[in-house]
Design a protein around this motif. Structure first.
Motif, PDB file in Angstrom:
ATOM      1  N   LYS A 181       0.712  -1.260   0.047  1.00 39.47           N
ATOM      2  CA  LYS A 181       0.097  -0.143   0.052  1.00 39.47           C
ATOM      3  C   LYS A 181       0.882   1.132   0.048  1.00 39.47           C
ATOM      4  CE  LYS A 181      -4.183  -1.917   2.358  1.00 39.47           C
ATOM      5  NZ  LYS A 181      -4.700  -2.054   3.735  1.00 39.47           N
ATOM      6  N   LYS A 182       1.761   1.439   0.635  1.00 44.27           N
ATOM      7  CA  LYS A 182       3.008   2.526   0.762  1.00 44.27           C
ATOM      8  C   LYS A 182       3.685   2.687  -0.555  1.00 44.27           C
ATOM      9  CE  LYS A 182       3.937   1.774   5.792  1.00 44.27           C
ATOM     10  NZ  LYS A 182       4.872   1.343   6.612  1.00 44.27           N
ATOM     11  N   LYS A 185       1.166   4.046  -3.075  1.00 47.55           N
ATOM     12  CA  LYS A 185       0.626   5.211  -2.835  1.00 47.55           C
ATOM     13  C   LYS A 185       1.840   6.338  -3.172  1.00 47.55           C
ATOM     14  CE  LYS A 185      -0.397   8.335   1.165  1.00 47.55           C
ATOM     15  NZ  LYS A 185      -0.443   8.365   2.699  1.00 47.55           N
ATOM     16  N   TYR A 188       1.432   6.641  -7.018  1.00 47.14           N
ATOM     17  CA  TYR A 188       0.187   7.329  -7.207  1.00 47.14           C
ATOM     18  C   TYR A 188       0.546   8.922  -7.037  1.00 47.14           C
ATOM     19  CZ  TYR A 188      -4.835   8.546  -6.968  1.00 47.14           C
ATOM     20  OH  TYR A 188      -5.976   9.095  -7.491  1.00 47.14           O
ATOM     21  N   GLN A 189       1.033   9.192  -5.968  1.00 48.21           N
ATOM     22  CA  GLN A 189       1.530  10.681  -5.927  1.00 48.21           C
ATOM     23  C   GLN A 189       2.517  11.040  -6.922  1.00 48.21           C
ATOM     24  OE1 GLN A 189       3.374  10.492  -1.905  1.00 48.21           O
ATOM     25  NE2 GLN A 189       1.590  10.547  -0.760  1.00 48.21           N
ATOM     26  N   HIS A 238      -5.656   1.414  -8.474  1.00 49.56           N
ATOM     27  CA  HIS A 238      -5.368   2.567  -8.595  1.00 49.56           C
ATOM     28  C   HIS A 238      -4.676   3.299  -9.825  1.00 49.56           C
ATOM     29  CE1 HIS A 238      -5.311   1.773  -4.161  1.00 49.56           C
ATOM     30  NE2 HIS A 238      -5.512   3.047  -3.778  1.00 49.56           N
TER      31      HIS A 238
END
Length: 371
Positions: A181-182, A185, A188-189, A238
């Motif tokens: 997940k990290k 993320k 995604y950023q 995502h």
């Protein structure tokens, strides 16, 4: 295919060896195992995606009872408050978009578990290699990551510690899931794809066994395939693309070319190499090490890295980070190389050439430190 298990099926032919006193005792276990699961296949043409098992909007699961059991259970058997721990929103999406839902019921330790299968909703891809690349290097106790821009320049780096030693399967999955997940993320950023090693997991494990007992103890609980499955699943949701690249010499290139240059750990340096490789950046051998291998322009650059890998096989990793020890490694290897090349020539000639090469190496160290 044998429903109930092939191992249990063949146990009836050797009852005593498998702990059975009679065939009737075996048959009881066989029937129990055969009745431990069933599947109700869905169809998008049916109401709520299934004819025999329907999940209603209020969370009630309505199961059509076979005719022979209607006198006992009625026409439908209802299970209230059905909610899935993972993917509940996806289930609701499938129900609202006329998709087929297939339900599988499995009995474990006197408890029934429900699994629901359906087509995942399409997620638009937001990642683009024009925004750079996130490279990931996976290890038993830590995950190193490096983010590079479109030109392959390092912009960010980090590590995610994972302790899966002496953990059971569920605990290992939870730890890996949090790490995934990290990483997603971050991608995604940055709106960039993720680059990972295209590994033969058995070969990766065999390689890490050579690292020592500490790594070997972690291998039994560390699920590489689980990590890749979770990463693909989370990234897909995502809109992040996952790119697999050849991991050949990634650690060696990171150690010799980027580790000291950017002040990286070995794992983040390897992640940097994987990110650049996904962007199709070529990695030439650093000048200070190029003298150690024979140059042949007709050969692929990886052949040079292979030759250098053999030269540096006995060198410890921390030697590449420290400028002084790194210089000593380079000079020592140059001594060995030139003692072979100039065998038979005067000692004065060899010393002169070695001293000049040492000054070149020393200059490269000072320039790196100044940068």
């Amino acid at each position: 295919m044998i429903f109930g298990g092939k191992k249990l099926w063949y146990a009836q032919f050797n009852l005593k060896e498998n702990g059975y006193s009679s065939h009737q005792e075996w048959l009881k276990d066989w029937q129990k195992c055969r009745s431990s699961q069933f599947t109700l296949v869905g169809s998008k043409d049916e109401k709520n995606g299934n004819q025999n098992c329907q999940l209603l909007a209020n969370g009630t699961l309505k199961i059509r009872v076979p005719s022979c059991y209607e006198s006992i259970f009625g026409k439908y058997y209802l299970i209230e408050n059905v909610k899935f721990s993972y993917g509940q929103s996806d289930v609701e999406y499938a129900l609202n978009n006329a998709q087929a839902l297939t339900f599988r019921f499995v009995k474990k330790d006197e408890k029934w578990y429900i699994f629901c299968s359906f087509d995942l909703p399409e997620t638009p891809t937001i990642s683009d290699n024009k925004n750079g690349m996130l490279g990931i290097d996976l290890n038993p106790n830590i995950i190193g990551w490096s983010y590079v821009d479109h030109d392959g320049n390092l912009k960010a780096k980090g590590q995610i510690k994972i302790n899966v030693r002496d953990k059971n399967t569920n605990q290992t999955k939870a730890i890996i899931g949090d790490a995934v997940k990290k990483l997603v993320k971050l991608a995604y950023q940055y709106e960039c794809p993720i680059s990972v090693e295209n590994l033969d997991f058995e070969r990766k494990k065999a390689t890490m066994k050579e690292e020592g007992v500490k790594y070997s103890r972690m291998l039994s609980n560390f699920a590489y395939s689980c990590f890749l499955d979770m990463l693909n699943s989370c990234a897909f949701k995502h809109g992040i693309e996952v790119i697999k690249v050849n991991p050949a010499f990634s650690s060696l290139i990171g150690l010799t070319k980027f580790m000291r240059l950017y002040g990286l750990s070995s794992d983040t340096a390897a992640g940097l190499v994987l990110a650049r490789r996904a962007l199709r950046k070529k990695e030439g051998i650093p000048t200070s090490y190029a003298r150690l291998v024979q140059v042949d322009s007709s050969r692929h650059v990886w052949s040079f890295w292979n030759a250098l890998s053999k030269k540096l096989k006995s060198v410890k990793r921390h030697s590449f980070f420290n400028s002084v020890s790194n210089r000593e490694v380079e000079v020592k290897l140059l001594d060995e190389l030139h003692s072979d090349r100039f065998n038979g020539k005067s000692q004065d000639t060899f010393i002169t050439r070695r001293d000049s090469l040492s000054r070149v190496v020393n200059n490269s160290v000072r320039l790196t430190q100044k940068w």
